[in-house]
Design a protein around this motif. Structure first.
Motif, PDB file in Angstrom:
ATOM      1  N   LEU A   1      54.774  46.357  29.393  1.00  0.00           N
ATOM      2  CA  LEU A   1      53.439  45.845  29.696  1.00  0.00           C
ATOM      3  C   LEU A   1      52.654  46.907  30.467  1.00  0.00           C
ATOM      4  O   LEU A   1      52.871  47.095  31.668  1.00  0.00           O
TER       5      LEU A   1
ATOM      6  N   SER B   1      43.204  34.847  38.273  1.00  0.00           N
ATOM      7  CA  SER B   1      42.986  34.063  37.063  1.00  0.00           C
ATOM      8  C   SER B   1      43.113  32.574  37.341  1.00  0.00           C
ATOM      9  O   SER B   1      42.191  31.802  37.099  1.00  0.00           O
TER      10      SER B   1
ATOM     11  N   PHE C   1      46.669  46.139  30.278  1.00  0.00           N
ATOM     12  CA  PHE C   1      46.645  44.764  29.776  1.00  0.00           C
ATOM     13  C   PHE C   1      46.930  43.734  30.872  1.00  0.00           C
ATOM     14  O   PHE C   1      47.348  42.609  30.588  1.00  0.00           O
ATOM     15  N   SER C   2      46.679  44.117  32.111  1.00  0.00           N
ATOM     16  CA  SER C   2      46.924  43.179  33.214  1.00  0.00           C
ATOM     17  C   SER C   2      46.066  41.921  33.102  1.00  0.00           C
ATOM     18  O   SER C   2      46.414  40.871  33.640  1.00  0.00           O
ATOM     19  N   TYR C   3      44.947  42.031  32.382  1.00  0.00           N
ATOM     20  CA  TYR C   3      44.071  40.858  32.227  1.00  0.00           C
ATOM     21  C   TYR C   3      44.713  39.753  31.389  1.00  0.00           C
ATOM     22  O   TYR C   3      44.211  38.631  31.334  1.00  0.00           O
ATOM     23  N   LEU C   4      45.859  40.061  30.749  1.00  0.00           N
ATOM     24  CA  LEU C   4      46.581  39.016  30.008  1.00  0.00           C
ATOM     25  C   LEU C   4      47.408  38.135  30.949  1.00  0.00           C
ATOM     26  O   LEU C   4      47.884  37.075  30.553  1.00  0.00           O
ATOM     27  N   HIS C   5      47.605  38.596  32.194  1.00  0.00           N
ATOM     28  CA  HIS C   5      48.290  37.835  33.247  1.00  0.00           C
ATOM     29  C   HIS C   5      49.718  37.440  32.846  1.00  0.00           C
ATOM     30  O   HIS C   5      50.194  36.354  33.195  1.00  0.00           O
ATOM     31  N   ILE C   6      50.398  38.327  32.130  1.00  0.00           N
ATOM     32  CA  ILE C   6      51.783  38.074  31.733  1.00  0.00           C
ATOM     33  C   ILE C   6      52.698  38.227  32.949  1.00  0.00           C
ATOM     34  O   ILE C   6      52.677  39.245  33.638  1.00  0.00           O
TER      35      ILE C   6
END
Length: 243
Positions: free
Chosen positions: A100, A71, A104-109
């Motif tokens: 998590l 990202s 939802f890894s695309y949220l890059h939390i």
């Protein structure tokens, strides 16, 4: 066979007006999207990258199907280095987090975003994977299909998963000669640095490089360097000698 067919298709397309238009108008626009890019850098599409996160030095070659998965992680590739076809570069890393799900890894939390650097005059072979903690030092070679998870020291040849040192590219004397040709004096590695490196990291490893270049190859190299306005700082040795 696929490689042979690909070459035929590229040869055909290179002669078509559409290809020439793409090369003339789209490629300069694409190159302008990079964070930094040297004037002699060559990019062979298709790629899957975020140009805004990549800095490319002068005389860098990026082969086709290179994929950057990140990202905000950064990639820096310095002069004279080449990245082989199908290589995947991942400067970021996920941190397992309670609550998590991976979906939802695309949220890059809680992700770690790093910089992967490929220093000068490196060759990353086809279909390699460079992970977030990797750093490829000057003059190194990463064998095709290798997975790099940590620092690679200067002039090492590494292979495997995870990649490990299997040889050195040159001997100490060859490195000194190589650097006299490619780099100004203030950018060269010293003999003392190299002796310490070989003593601490390369005991028992074979150096695979050679020191000979025939006259015809030398003339071709010199002509190409002059065409691209690349300066060599010392004379290339053409005598047949193998160390």
């Amino acid at each position: 066979m696929n490689s042979f067919i690909d070459k035929i298709i590229r040869s055909f397309l290179s002669k078509t007006p559409l290809y020439r238009l793409i090369d003339q108008y789209w490629m300069p626009y694409f190159k302008n999207q990079f964070k930094e890019i040297g004037p002699n850098t060559q990019i062979i599409t298709p790629l899957t990258v975020q140009p805004r996160n990549m800095s490319l030095g002068d005389c860098v070659r990026i082969q086709n199907h290179v994929n950057m998965i990140s990202s905000k992680g950064q990639i820096s590739i310095k002069k004279y280095s080449s990245i082989g076809s199908g290589t995947i570069i991942i400067p970021g890393a996920h941190t397992p987090t309670v609550g998590l799900p991976q979906f939802f890894s695309y949220l890059h939390i809680n992700d770690e975003e790093r910089i992967i650097t490929v220093e000068e005059d490196c060759w990353i072979g086809a279909s390699c994977i460079l992970l977030s903690k990797s750093h490829i030092s000057r003059g190194s070679i990463v064998a095709a299909g290798s997975v790099v998870t940590k620092d690679v020291p200067p002039y090492a040849i590494v292979a495997g998963n995870p990649a490990k040192i299997i040889a050195t590219r040159f001997s100490i004397n060859q490195i000194l000669e190589h650097e006299r040709i490619l780099y100004p004096e203030d950018e060269r590695m010293s003999k003392l640095e190299l002796e310490d490196l070989f003593e601490s990291r390369y005991k028992g490893y074979k150096s695979i490089g050679i020191s000979n270049m025939n006259k015809a190859d030398c003339e071709r190299l010199t002509a190409e360097a002059e065409r691209m306005n690349i300066k060599f700082y010392d004379t290339i040795n053409h005598e047949s000698s193998k160390v």
